[in-house]
Every structure is written in structure tokens, then in C-alpha cells.
Design a protein around this motif. Structure first.
Motif, PDB file in Angstrom:
ATOM      1  N   SER A 427      38.050  40.803  33.718  1.00 52.53           N
ATOM      2  CA  SER A 427      39.254  40.679  34.542  1.00 52.53           C
ATOM      3  C   SER A 427      40.355  41.643  34.129  1.00 52.53           C
ATOM      4  O   SER A 427      41.005  42.247  34.973  1.00 52.53           O
ATOM      5  N   ALA A 428      40.513  41.822  32.804  1.00 56.38           N
ATOM      6  CA  ALA A 428      41.607  42.687  32.355  1.00 56.38           C
ATOM      7  C   ALA A 428      41.413  44.126  32.806  1.00 56.38           C
ATOM      8  O   ALA A 428      42.313  44.715  33.417  1.00 56.38           O
ATOM      9  N   PRO A 429      40.252  44.714  32.558  1.00 57.00           N
ATOM     10  CA  PRO A 429      40.081  46.086  33.044  1.00 57.00           C
ATOM     11  C   PRO A 429      40.065  46.156  34.568  1.00 57.00           C
ATOM     12  O   PRO A 429      40.501  47.158  35.142  1.00 57.00           O
ATOM     13  N   ALA A 430      39.587  45.090  35.234  1.00 58.60           N
ATOM     14  CA  ALA A 430      39.554  45.118  36.698  1.00 58.60           C
ATOM     15  C   ALA A 430      40.969  45.246  37.250  1.00 58.60           C
ATOM     16  O   ALA A 430      41.209  45.981  38.220  1.00 58.60           O
ATOM     17  N   LYS A 431      41.889  44.566  36.602  1.00 57.77           N
ATOM     18  CA  LYS A 431      43.282  44.642  37.052  1.00 57.77           C
ATOM     19  C   LYS A 431      43.809  46.069  36.899  1.00 57.77           C
ATOM     20  O   LYS A 431      44.449  46.626  37.788  1.00 57.77           O
ATOM     21  N   LEU A 432      43.492  46.646  35.732  1.00 51.17           N
ATOM     22  CA  LEU A 432      43.927  48.019  35.492  1.00 51.17           C
ATOM     23  C   LEU A 432      43.307  48.979  36.501  1.00 51.17           C
ATOM     24  O   LEU A 432      43.934  49.931  36.951  1.00 51.17           O
ATOM     25  N   TRP A 433      42.055  48.718  36.831  1.00 48.85           N
ATOM     26  CA  TRP A 433      41.349  49.551  37.804  1.00 48.85           C
ATOM     27  C   TRP A 433      42.056  49.506  39.151  1.00 48.85           C
ATOM     28  O   TRP A 433      42.300  50.531  39.781  1.00 48.85           O
ATOM     29  N   ARG A 434      42.407  48.282  39.574  1.00 47.50           N
ATOM     30  CA  ARG A 434      43.095  48.145  40.871  1.00 47.50           C
ATOM     31  C   ARG A 434      44.440  48.856  40.840  1.00 47.50           C
ATOM     32  O   ARG A 434      44.799  49.583  41.760  1.00 47.50           O
ATOM     33  N   ALA A 435      45.148  48.658  39.724  1.00 46.01           N
ATOM     34  CA  ALA A 435      46.475  49.268  39.617  1.00 46.01           C
ATOM     35  C   ALA A 435      46.374  50.788  39.701  1.00 46.01           C
ATOM     36  O   ALA A 435      47.148  51.455  40.410  1.00 46.01           O
TER      37      ALA A 435
END
Lengths: 1028, 241
Positions: A427-435
Motif C-alpha cells: 500500500s505504501a509504495p502504491a500510494k507513492l506510485w499514484r502520487a
């Protein structure tokens, strides 16, 4: 002796002896088999534990494809090899040079610091990389290049071509690398039809079999660390012609792998003139390469790892992971992102790049797709994309970063799907990816926005990498627990067998073995049946079933024998002492400091034993025993302390420890004065051993031939070997070619090994007991004694009169009767010591010789205090073995493995001899002590002593018990402390030493020591007849 | 040794008895004060011991020697002196010639300390080196450690047992019955042994330096050993073989 009254007929005695001899042989075979069964239990439990403990990563088979970019490209049409698959390529060709063990500080100018005022040999001798990076910043850059441990070449090559993290399970396979089966740069190049040439270290060929141009490729043997020049000269010879214009079109990527720097480090240490010379040679090579390089070719020079102060590597200390990376091209497309990064940094601590970053960088520069499993990120300098040196084109940077991130994202998706990972982990990297993607999609063309997008993608890559590192540091607790359970169970079996039996073990062993075998088979079948179900892994369950089935069955097998069982608790003063010291070590290994300082603790414990044995000997009532015990205890004490002066400090000891094993702390060769040690050993050791044989009048026949002649000659040859070796190292004999020296050395070593094993074993197997029989005129009156005098006093020559009553005849005096068994068996350790000393460095030879004398001292002390049945002997031998492990230049750390001993009897790397030599070198003292264990029971017992085999088995089991206890403790502690900061530096290496030494000692104890007992006991039995 | 053995068995049990302290009031008082004095040495001087081990140990040595000397003279029967038969209740004490008595005690005490200084200390110094004490540095530290260890282990034994070889052989082989003085000696040795254990730990404490922990262990061990030997294990004999 019961039939003294009714003298049996000769034929009866003969038949009886024959039957007893047969019985001994049968029991003996079963005892050996029982020890091998225990060995099987241990191997299974260790396999179970390690397969869960050594980290594993799932290898995905997906490949990146040229035409399928990981994400939609708005302004670029992918799929063209000519222009670049996912991104416009910068170079058509590349020369990739790998300088093994090129540490970062070798390449930058020396800067004085506190405690380090003068440059060393490894400083300032390879200036070309730094010079070009400073003078032509658009053409070259130099950055620290941080390796992911383990820092072995094989692991590093995997990282440098796949872009992913290494797993520990591969760490041990340095000797026999296997092909990489995941997406990697070399395969991509090969499949794209590029011609890849490789010259140098042959490790590449085991990793990428068949991918290199066969006509131009030149592999070289990589493990001959004694040879500094063959590989490097070969690379030069075959690489430079490729740079000629006439060769254009015959290759696209040329890989050169130089080994000289690494080998100079291993052989001499970095601070040695040979290293300076080597680095200067490299400097010259790169200057020539720059000269010859054309416009379209990229030149990459890098180290795959660094080296520690001694020149070794494999671990994760700073010096081992800090390599250098330099890229050069005449196109002038490189740049910097500001003043601060204009010049290369002074130390490897600032602005480092990870080694996996090379993979996306090189892929995109050459127009290849990024390998599927890559986790690295593109190196900014290489995608500068602007003509202004200090102002990068952030659009280009953001594009390559986005591509790389997208590939990583695609990989993560696949990995999560296959592994069925929960959302949390991603979840943490996924958020960064979206951002990051949001920033990209709302992109204005302003420099600032582009920079932000670039940074957002970089952030995603960094976060993702750290998540992966944590994720793959995941242990398989089920498998680990199975291993631990089996290990503890095996420990219980050994405890009962060694200390819980109050009767004849030799008679108890056959039923135990029978039960054990049946249990193992039944357990294996049950485990395999369960494993056939889809829920669990078949090999794991089968192994666990076999081990637990066997253990439970053996424990059950004790039940019928309960009348002769006791609780296996220490019952005597010495028993308690042995128990306490073992327990203290086991508990202490839970703290890293006690692992780090184990050598000092072993000295402390051994001295404690020696002082108490000295006291106990002084308290003996018999004057002979008193003196014998006390003198030997003193000798033991002094030998141990002298031995302790030989030290090789581990990195963590540095502050309070001075190495004496090699010429200096930064070298791995012996000093000239240390050459005196092998000669002293050759002079003194046989004399010392002879003294112990002479004392009991056993220095006859085979003892004279072996100890007096063969051992002495063998040791002189060993000393000559090391003299020649030093002559080679130090160029003392310039008129003799290196090759001649080497051949002479290798032949000497092979002769020594042949003497030790062929002649030594032949002597051992066929020797008759070392007795001298003298005839004297009998006194007038015939004597009527009819049985041998079993004198309690072992030291006086023993007089036995054999006479068959009637006829008057002369008297026979048998010299050496009292110690027939002991000296007969001791020929075996005497044969082994020669081979074991050969594979030690000079300092280690002294230590091992002292260890050998300490063993003899211990035997005499045990005799003087009559402690043959006490656990004292086997436990002190185990402590002695572990202690001298440290004194022969080892530590519980991967870097201290002396790989170069593989080349003592060999010119080239040969299996299985090379690893065998390394094992003999590493665990020589433990092997020696394990072989000496049966002597505790046999030393100075009269020939017809009953029940020897059972007692030998008990003592051997006690010896193994020590190692098993340490193994259980270190395994449990490594599992418990699996998140400890020091796990990989301290706890895991100690655990690996513990389990490997356990398996080895068990094997040697069964196959060398107990098997060896057969010949010695049979030969004594054939002469004196068999006890009941 | 066979002849010696026969004399031993002819001499029934006498040397194998543990030794009691003198049973007069001063003796009992000081025997109880003695552990308190010894035990207070460490906490009082701990700070300076850590800061400057050499000078502190050197400065403490005379005090400890004095305490030990008083203990020997006041509490212990000296060599050859028959253990006090005089504690039968009601029997009056013979007050002999006090001056001679004192000299009969001071001379053996002095000899005990000379032996401790010139025989035990070097022996213990060598032993400490054998156990792994630094060989080429910290000589003074190690010598002073050996001195303190010697002061706590042997004066009382020399004072009580003299130089009787067979008794000393029994002492070093742990076969002598345990009493207060022997317990104290063994305690000091075991305490020193245990004191070495925390040295390698990576706690980076100043007090982990050589030989602070061992000195502390020696003092604590001596007191514990004395108490255990005097009360709990009195008369016990270890069975070593």
C-alpha cells in the motif's frame, strides 16, 4: 581370566578368540552405523532449519519485451531496436570493464585524516578515473557503487545483470555457480541479436552459458588467487584488438573482467607493493582504452565489491560493499545536477549509487528493455540530456525514471499476484506510485514541475526497494521450527546415549540402530504421504518425518534397556565442570560480544580446566601419578597460552586486538620470521611424540618408522613447501621462474599428502602392536605364575611372564605392554596430523602442533587421575578443537575462510579436491581432536581390557554432544534474534560454523576415528587374545 | 609416596579436620567485622578504581593487608597451635604470658605475608597471564590484581597451615575440608573467575576495563566464600575424582 584354574586347550582358545573377534567386528560395524544414523538426523534437521532461515525470494520467469513498454508512452513509439526499445538509446556499443574488488578509495586521491596521515600502497595509483571525471565532466563521472551483501563475485554478477537483490541461499554456491534463470541484461542483449563478447573471469560462463560470442570470448579460471597476472594479461591481449576499427561490427558489447586487484588483495592484502603495481597497471590499461575508444561506444569501469583491510570480502562491512563506478564516453552527454556533485566525492559515504542501478541505466543507454525483475533506478548523470553541464534536462530524467518505476510497478503486481501478498505490504509504495503518476499527468513543461515528477518517481523506487528488502528478509518459521525440533530431539538421543547408559553401549547399540532405521523409514513414508497433499512441501515434510520418526524410535528403543539407564545429569565434579562450561558457552552465544570474543573465552575455559587438573593431579596419592599429572597439566597450560598468541582478529574485535597470524594486519601472507615455525615443528613435534611413546616403552617397529622417519621427513617437506611459497611471494629467487617454483611446490605438497594418507594409512592398518619382546635366561626354578601381571602402575616397564607350566624355559619380557592399545591407535592421529599441518599457514602449523602436544598431555593427565570414564576428556578435546580453530587463523566469519589453500596441492581448481583442502584447513583442529577421542579410552589400558568399544562409543558421543549443544544453542539463538542488527555479521556465521562443524565432527568421528578403532583393536586382540 | 601415605593413614584424620576460628570475644567480634570491612572496600573506592586502577589498588593494598593481618592474629589459630580446647563452658581461661603470645602470633603472621607477597603473588600473576591477561601491556594492573587476589587467598592459609606440604597438596586439589579461611580463598578465586565474564560485553562502560570487574569479583567472592565456608559448608569436602 576366569579359567585360570582349568586351562583350556589351545584349540578352544583359538576358537573362542575367533568368535570374540567376529563379535567385535559385528558390533563395531553397528556402532559406526549408529553414529551415521545420528549424522543423518543432524543433516536432516539442519537442512530443515536452513531452508527456512536462509532467505528466499521467488524468482519470476517473466521477461520484458522490446515492444511492450510497462506503461503508455505518449511521445515515443516503442519496439525499435535501432532507435531504442522504450527510450531513445544513446550508444550502440559498450565496453563494460569489471575490476574485481575495486574499492572506491582506490580511485580517489588520498586525503589525510586523523590516524591515517600517509597514503597506503592502494592510494593514488589509479588516478585516471578521477582525473577524467574532474577534467572532462561531460565525458565522464565517477561515483561510489554500493554492493548488496554478500559481497562474493557470483552474487554481485547476479545483481549487476538482473538488477535485483541477492538472497542468502546462493551465498554458499560461490564454488559452483549455476545459470541465472530470470530476466537479465545479458539475455536481453543476446535475444536482441547483439553480439556480446566476454573476456576474463569464467564465473560469467556458469551464469550465462552460451550467450557469448564463441569466437571472441576467452574465459579464464577465476579461483586461482595466487596468480595475479594470467587473467589480466589475457583480458588485455584479447580485449584491445576488439577496439581496433577493423573489428567494428563483430561485437556490440564487450565485457572484460579483471581479477588481478582481487587476487592481490586475497594474497597480499591491499597495503602491499603488489597492489600498487596492479593498480598502476590498471591505470595504464584505462588510459589506453580511452585513447582507442570511438564516439559511439560507452566505456564502463566498475568494481563488483570492495575488500576489507586484509583484502578479503564476502561480508557486509563498509569496506567490502564500497566499490567504484566510472562511465566514460566521447559524446559528451553526461552532466551534473549542480555544483555540489561536480567532482567525485572524497569518500564512498556521500552520493553513492546502488549496484543494481547499473541495470536500468545500461539497458536504457543501449536501448534495451529494462529486465523484468529490476529494482534499480537510472543514474542521473547518464541521462543528463542537456548541453549545459550543471542543468539537467528534467524531462529526460523524468521519462526514464517513469519508465523504470513503471517496470518496477509491473513486477510488483506480478509478484504480489504469485505470492498472494496482502494489500498492506504494497500500500505504501502504491500510494507513492499514484502520487507520482498524478504529477506526471498534470505536467506542465516547467522545469520545476518536471523536477518534481522526477523526484516523485525516484521516491517510489526508493520506497519500493526498502519494502522489498524487508519482504525478502522473511523467514519460513514452519521449516525453521521443524529443524529446531529435530535438532533438539537428536540432542536428546545423544545425551541419553552418551551420558545416560550405565552398561555396555556396544551391546545396546544394535537394537537402537534397528529401531532408529525402522522409525526413519516409517517417518519418511508418512511425511512423503502427507507431502503428497497439495497443502505442504513434499521434501520438507519427508525430511521432518524421517528425522522425528527416527528420533522417537531410538528414544523408544532405550525403553527395554531401562535397567542400565541413569538420568543423564552430571554426577561428578568434572561432570559438572564440563556441563557448566558447555552451558556457559551456549548461553553466552546469545550475546554478540561473547561470539566476537569466543577465542578468549575458550582460552579462559581451557586454562580453568588445566589449573584444576593440575590441582587434582597434585592431590593424587601415588607419587608417579602426581608428577606425571602435574607436569602434563603445566605443559598443557603453557602450550595453550603460547598457542593463544596466534590470532587473527575479526573486524569487530579491532579496537582491542592485534592480529599476529599474518605479516601485518593488512596482509594475508606470512612474515619471514614465521617461516621458522614449520621448521621448528618439523624438528620438535616428532621428538615430542616420540617422548610419549618412549615413556611407556612403545617406541618400536611401526612407531619408529612412522614417527621417527616418515612424519619427520613429511614435516620437513611441509616446511620446504612454505619456504618455496615465501620465496615466490617475496621474489627471493629471481633466477628461478615462478612456474618452476609453483610446480616444485605442488609436487612437494602432493608427496606429503600421499605420505600422510597412503603410507600413513597403510602403516596404521598393517602395523602390529608396538611391542618389543626380549628373552632373558629364566631363573633356575621355573616360575608358576600363569597370568600376566596387571600392574596398576603404568609407567614402569611391565614385566609379564608367560609360561605354560611344565617345561623350564627362558623368560619373555614384553616392553610396551601397558600402553599397547593407546600407542597402536595413536598412529592414526599421527598420520592425520601431517596432512592437516600441510594445509595450515606457518603460524597455524605451530598452533596445530601445540594442539597435538596438548592432546597427548591431556591423555597423560586423564591416566594419572584415572578419569577415562569421565566426560572430561571428550569435552576438553572439543574445547581444544574449537580453540585451535581460532588459533589457525579463523573466525566465525565468512571472510576468514582461507580459500587459497585450495592451491596448495593443485595448480588449477579441481573438484572435489579444492573444497576438501579448504575444509581440512578450516576445521583441521576439530578433525584432529575428534580423531583423538578414542585414545582417551585406549590410552594405557591393558590389552585384554573388556568393554572398550562401548566406552569408546560413549566418549565419542560425549564429544559430539558438545558440538550438538553449541549447534542447538546457536541455531535457536539465530532464529530468536532473526531481527537483530548483528544477525548476518555475527549470529548467522557462528550458527553456520556450529552446524557445519557438527556434521563434520560426526562424520570424522564415525568414519575416521571409530572405523579406525577396528584395526587397532583387532591387531591387539590378535596378539594377546580377546577379552570376554 | 607410599611411605608418606602410610604416615598419613597412621596419623588418623587429624589434618583432615576443618579449622575453627578462636572462640574468644575479640576474635568473634572481628571475624564478623572482617567481611564488612572487606566488602566496603569496593564501593568506597569504586570510582577511583575505575578512574585510576593502578594507584587505587596500590593505595588499598596496605589497608587490606592490615585487615587481613588483624584477622589472622585475632581470629585464627596459628600454625601448630592446637585449636582452642578452651571453650568448655565454666572452665577458666589460662591467661599465660600475653607478650609472648602476641609474638607467637605476629611472627607467623609476618611470615604469612612475606610468603603471600613473594610466592603467591608471582604465582597468581603467572596464572592470570595464563588465563588470558594482557601479555605485553597493563603489567602493573595485572601485578596489583595478583597482589590483591593473593592478599585475600593465602595469608590465612599460611597462617593456619604453615608450609606443611601434604596439607597444601590437599588444599590445591580441593580435598581439604572447607572452613572459613579456605572458603574465603576459594571464594576469592571463583569470584575473580566470574568477574572476568562481563569484560567482553559491548556495553562500553568505563568499569569494564581491566581489571576492575575482577577486583570486584575477588572481594565479593572472598566475603561470600568466607560466609559460606564458615556456616553452610563447614567441614564439607569436595569429591574431585
Amino acid at each position: 581370566m576366569a579359567d585360570a584354574a582349568a586351562i583350556p586347550s589351545k584349540a578352544d582358545v583359538k576358537a573362542q578368540n575367533k568368535q570374540r573377534s567376529l563379535q567385535f567386528r559385528a558390533q563395531h560395524g553397528l556402532v559406526v552405523a549408529f553414529f551415521l544414523l545420528i549424522l543423518v538426523f543432524h543433516v536432516l534437521s539442519i537442512y530443515l532449519f536452513l531452508s527456512g532461515f536462509l532467505l528466499s525470494r521467488l524468482v519470476l520467469q517473466d521477461r520484458s519485451e522490446c515492444a511492450v513498454p510497462p506503461i503508455d508512452l505518449s511521445n515515443y513509439t516503442p519496439g525499435s531496436q535501432e532507435r531504442g526499445c522504450w527510450h531513445p538509446k544513446s550508444f550502440d556499443k559498450a565496453v563494460v570493464i569489471l575490476v574485481d574488488a575495486l574499492r572506491y578509495d582506490f580511485t580517489v586521491p588520498f586525503q589525510a585524516s586523523a590516524g591515517d596521515a600517509e597514503p597506503h600502497y592502494f592510494h593514488n595509483n589509479l588516478p585516471v578515473l578521477y582525473e577524467t571525471a574532474v577534467k572532462e565532466p561531460k565525458n565522464a563521472f565517477l561515483r561510489p557503487f554500493i554492493a548488496d551483501p554478500p559481497t562474493t563475485t557470483l552474487q554481485r554478477l547476479k545483481g549487476l545483470t538482473t538488477g535485483t537483490l541477492p538472497t542468502l541461499i546462493d551465498a554458499g554456491s560461490n564454488f559452483a555457480g549455476t545459470a541465472i534463470d530470470e530476466d537479465n541484461l545479458i539475455e536481453q542483449l543476446y535475444l536482441a541479436g547483439k553480439k556480446v563478447v566476454h573476456i576474463g573471469d569464467d564465473t560469467w560462463h556458469s551464469l550465462f552459458p552460451g550467450y557469448f560470442e564463441p569466437n571472441l570470448t576467452r574465459p579464464y579460471d577465476s579461483f586461482n588467487v595466487w596468480d595475479l597476472h594470467t587473467v589480466d594479461n589475457g583480458v588485455n591481449e584479447h580485449l584491445f584488438p576488439l577496439l581496433e576499427p577493423s573489428m567494428a561490427g563483430r561485437w556490440d558489447v564487450a565485457i572484460g573482467h579483471y581479477l588481478g586487484v582481487d587476487h592481490a588483495g586475497h594474497r597480499y592484502g591491499p597495503d602491499h607493493p603488489a597492489m600498487a603495481e596492479k593498480l598502476r597497471q590498471m591505470d595504464e590499461v584505462f588510459r589506453r582504452m580511452i585513447e582507442k575508444l570511438d564516439e559511439d561506444t560507452l566505456l564502463v569501469v566498475m568494481g563488483d565489491h570492495g575488500m576489507d583491510v586484509k583484502g578479503d570480502h564476502g561480508g557486509e562491512s563498509d569496506m567490502e560493499v564500497e566499490a567504484a563506478l566510472w562511465m566514460y564516453s566521447k559524446k559528451g552527454i553526461f552532466g551534473r545536477d549542480g555544483e555540489g556533485s561536480l567532482a567525485p566525492t572524497a569518500t564512498a559515504k556521500e552520493r553513492p549509487v546502488a549496484q543494481i542501478d547499473l541495470v536500468p541505466t545500461l539497458s536504457l543507454l543501449l536501448g534495451m528493455p529494462i529486465p523484468f525483475n529490476n529494482l534499480g533506478r537510472p543514474i542521473a548523470e547518464a541521462f543528463h540530456g542537456s548541453s549545459k553541464l550543471l542543468q539537467p534536462d528534467y524531462r529526460n530524467l523524468a521519462e526514464v525514471s517513469r519508465l523504470t518505476s513503471a517496470q518496477i510497478h509491473r513486477y510488483q503486481g506480478e509478484y504480489a499476484k504469485v505470492r498472494k501478498l496482502d494489500e498492506d505490504a504494497t500500500s505504501a509504495p502504491a500510494k507513492l506510485w499514484r502520487a507520482a503518476n498524478e504529477k506526471w499527468s498534470t505536467l506542465s513543461s516547467s522545469e520545476k514541475a518536471l523536477k518534481q515528477a522526477y523526484e516523485a518517481f525516484t521516491l517510489y523506487q526508493a520506497e519500493n526497494l526498502s519494502i522489498c528488502k524487508a519482504l525478502w528478509a522473511r523467514f519460513d518459521l514452519v521449516s525453521m521450527s521443524m529443524g529446531l525440533i529435530a535438532l533438539v530431539g537428536t540432542f536428546a538421543v545423544i545425551v541419553m546415549y552418551a551420558q545416560g547408559v550405565n552398561g555396555d553401549r556396544a551391546a545396546l547399540t544394535p537394537p537402537l540402530l534397528g529401531w532408529g532405521l525402522m522409525g526413519t523409514a516409517a517417518g519418511a513414508v508418512a511425511g512423503a504421504a502427507l507431502g503428497a497433499l497439495p497443502i505442504a512441501a513434499m521434501p520438507t515434510l519427508t525430511a521432518f518425518g524421517a528425522a522425528t520418526g527416527g528420533i522417537v524410535a531410538v528414544l523408544l528403543g532405550f525403553w527395554p534397556a531401562r535397567p542400565i539407564l541413569t538420568w543423564p545429569f552430571p554426577k561428578t565434579f568434572w561432570g559438572w565442570l564440563c556441563f557448566m562450561s558447555t552451558a556457559l558457552l551456549c548461553v553466552g552465544f546469545g550475546a554478540n560480544s561473547w561470539i566476537i570474543w569466543e577465542d578468549e573465552q575458550l582460552l579462559f575455559l581451557l586454562s580453568t580446566f588445566a589449573v584444576l587438573m593440575l590441582g587434582a593431579s597434585l592431590g593424587q596419592a601415588d607419587r608417579q601419578d602426581q608428577i606425571l599429572g602435574a607436569v602434563n597439566a603445566l605443559s598443557f597450560l603453557v602450550a595453550t597460552r603460547i598457542s593463544s598468541l596466534s590470532r587473527l582478529c575479526r573486524e569487530e574485535q579491532a579496537r582491542n586486538c592485534r592480529s599476529s597470524y599474518y605479516a601485518s594486519a593488512t596482509s594475508s601472507t606470512s612474515a619471514a620470521w614465521q617461516l621458522a615455525i614449520p621448521f621448528a615443528v618439523a624438528l620438535l613435534l616428532p621428538t615430542a611424540v616420540k617422548y610419549f611413546f618412549v615413556r611407556t616403552k612403545n617406541y618400536h617397529g611401526s612407531a619408529v618408522i612412522w614417527i621417527g622417519i616418515a612424519l619427520r621427513l613429511g614435516l620437513i617437506m611441509v616446511a620446504s613447501f612454505w619456504a618455496l611459497d615465501s620465496a615466490d611471494d617475496g621474489d627471493w629467487l629471481p633466477q628461478v621462474s615462478k612456474d618452476t617454483l609453483k610446480t616444485a611446490r605442488v609436487i612437494l605438497a602432493q608427496i606429503v599428502l600421499a605420505v600422510a594418507f597412503a603410507a600413513g594409512y597403510a602403516t596404521y592398518v598393517w602395523a602390529s602392536p608396538m611391542l618389543a619382546v626380549k628373552t632373558e635366561e629364566a631363573p633356575e626354578k621355573p616360575q608358576s605364575t600363569s597370568k600376566p601381571i596387571n600392574n596398576e602402575d603404568p609407567n614402569a616397564p611391565i614385566l609379564t611372564t608367560i609360561n605354560e607350566a611344565p617345561q623350564p624355559r627362558s623368560k619373555l619380557i614384553i616392553y610396551g605392554y601397558a600402553n599397547t592399545h593407546g600407542t597402536r591407535y595413536f598412529l592414526l592421529p599421527c598420520a592425520w596430523i601431517l596432512a592437516l599441518i600441510l594445509v595450515q599457514k606457518p603460524m597455524g602449523q605451530g598452533a596445530l602442533a601445540l594442539c597435538f602436544i596438548s592432546i597427548l598431555n591431556l591423555l597423560e593427565i586423564i591416566d594419572a587421575n584415572n578419569l577415562r570414564r569421565s566426560p572430561l576428556g571428550p569435552i576438553v578435546l572439543a574445547l581444544l578443537g574449537m580453540f585451535h580453530f581460532f588459533k589457525t587463523g579463523h573466525q566465525a566469519a565468512l571472510v576468514t575462510i582461507q580459500w587459497d589453500v585450495a592451491f596448495i596441492p593443485l595448480k588449477t581448481l579441481q573438484y572435489p579436491w579444492a573444497p576438501l583442502m579448504v575444509v581440512l584447513n578450516t576445521y583441521g583442529p576439530q578433525i584432529l581432536c575428534a580423531i583423538a577421542v578414542p585414545t582417551i579410552t585406549l590410552w594405557k589400558v591393558p590389552p585384554k581390557h573388556p568393554g572398550l568399544l562401548g566406552r569408546i562409543a560413549g566418549q565419542m558421543a560425549t564429544h559430539v554432544l558438545f558440538y550438538a549443544a553449541i549447534a542447538v544453542a546457536t541455531v535457536a539463538e539465530a532464529a530468536w534474534l532473526r531481527r537483530h542488527l548483528m544477525l548476518y555479521r555475527v549470529f548467522m556465521p557462528r550458527m553456520l560454523v556450529a552446524v557445519s562443524v557438527l556434521v563434520l565432527v560426526e562424520f570424522v568421528g564415525a568414519v575416521v576415528a571409530i572405523v579406525g578403532v577396528r584395526w587397532s583393536v583387532v591387531s591387539v586382540g590378535d596378539v594377546f587374545g580377546w577379552p570376554e | 609416596m607410599s611411605s608418606q601415605q602410610s604416615t598419613k593413614s597412621a596419623d588418623p584424620q587429624k589434618p583432615l579436620k576443618h579449622v575453627d576460628i578462636l572462640q574468644n570475644q575479640a576474635s568473634l567480634l572481628f571475624a564478623n567485622l572482617h567481611p564488612v570491612l572487606l566488602l566496603s572496600v569496593v564501593p568506597i573506592s569504586f570510582k577511583s578504581l575505575v578512574n585510576d586502577p593502578v594507584n587505587t589498588l596500590l593505595g588499598l593494598a596496605p589497608t587490606v593487608a592490615l585487615v587481613q593481618a588483624i584477622y589472622c592474629i585475632v581470629c585464627l589459630p596459628s600454625t601448630g597451635q592446637t585449636p582452642p580446647p578452651a571453650h568448655k563452658p565454666g572452665q577458666k581461661k589460662k591467661s599465660g604470658k600475653p607478650v609472648q603470645d602476641i609474638w607467637a602470633k605476629v611472627v607467623p603472621a609476618l611470615l604469612s605475608f612475606l610468603l603471600t607477597l613473594f610466592l603467591t603473588t608471582p604465582l597468581l600473576y603467572i596464572t592470570t597471564i595464563l588465563f588470558g591477561a594482557p601479555l605485553i601491556s597493563h603489567h602493573l594492573h595485572t601485578i596489583l590484581l595478583a597482589l590483591h587476589l593473593a592478599l585475600l587467598t593465602t595469608p590465612q592459609l599460611f597462617y593456619v597451615h604453615g608450609l606443611d606440604l601434604s596439607t597444601w597438596l590437599r588444599l590445591v586439589s580441593l580435598q581439604q575440608p572447607v572452613d572459613e579461611m579456605y572458603g574465603m580463598s576459594l571464594g576469592a578465586l571463583v569470584g575473580g573467575w566470574l568477574g572476568a565474564i562481563p569484560i567482553p560485553l559491548d556495553w562500553d562502560r568505563e568499569w569494564q576495563k581491566w581489571p576492575v570487574t575482577i577486583v570486584c569479583g575477588v572481594y565479593a567472592g572472598a566475603v561470600v566464600g568466607k560466609v559460606l565456608g564458615g556456616y553452610v559448608f563447614k567441614g564439607a569436602r569436595m569429591k574431585i575424582n
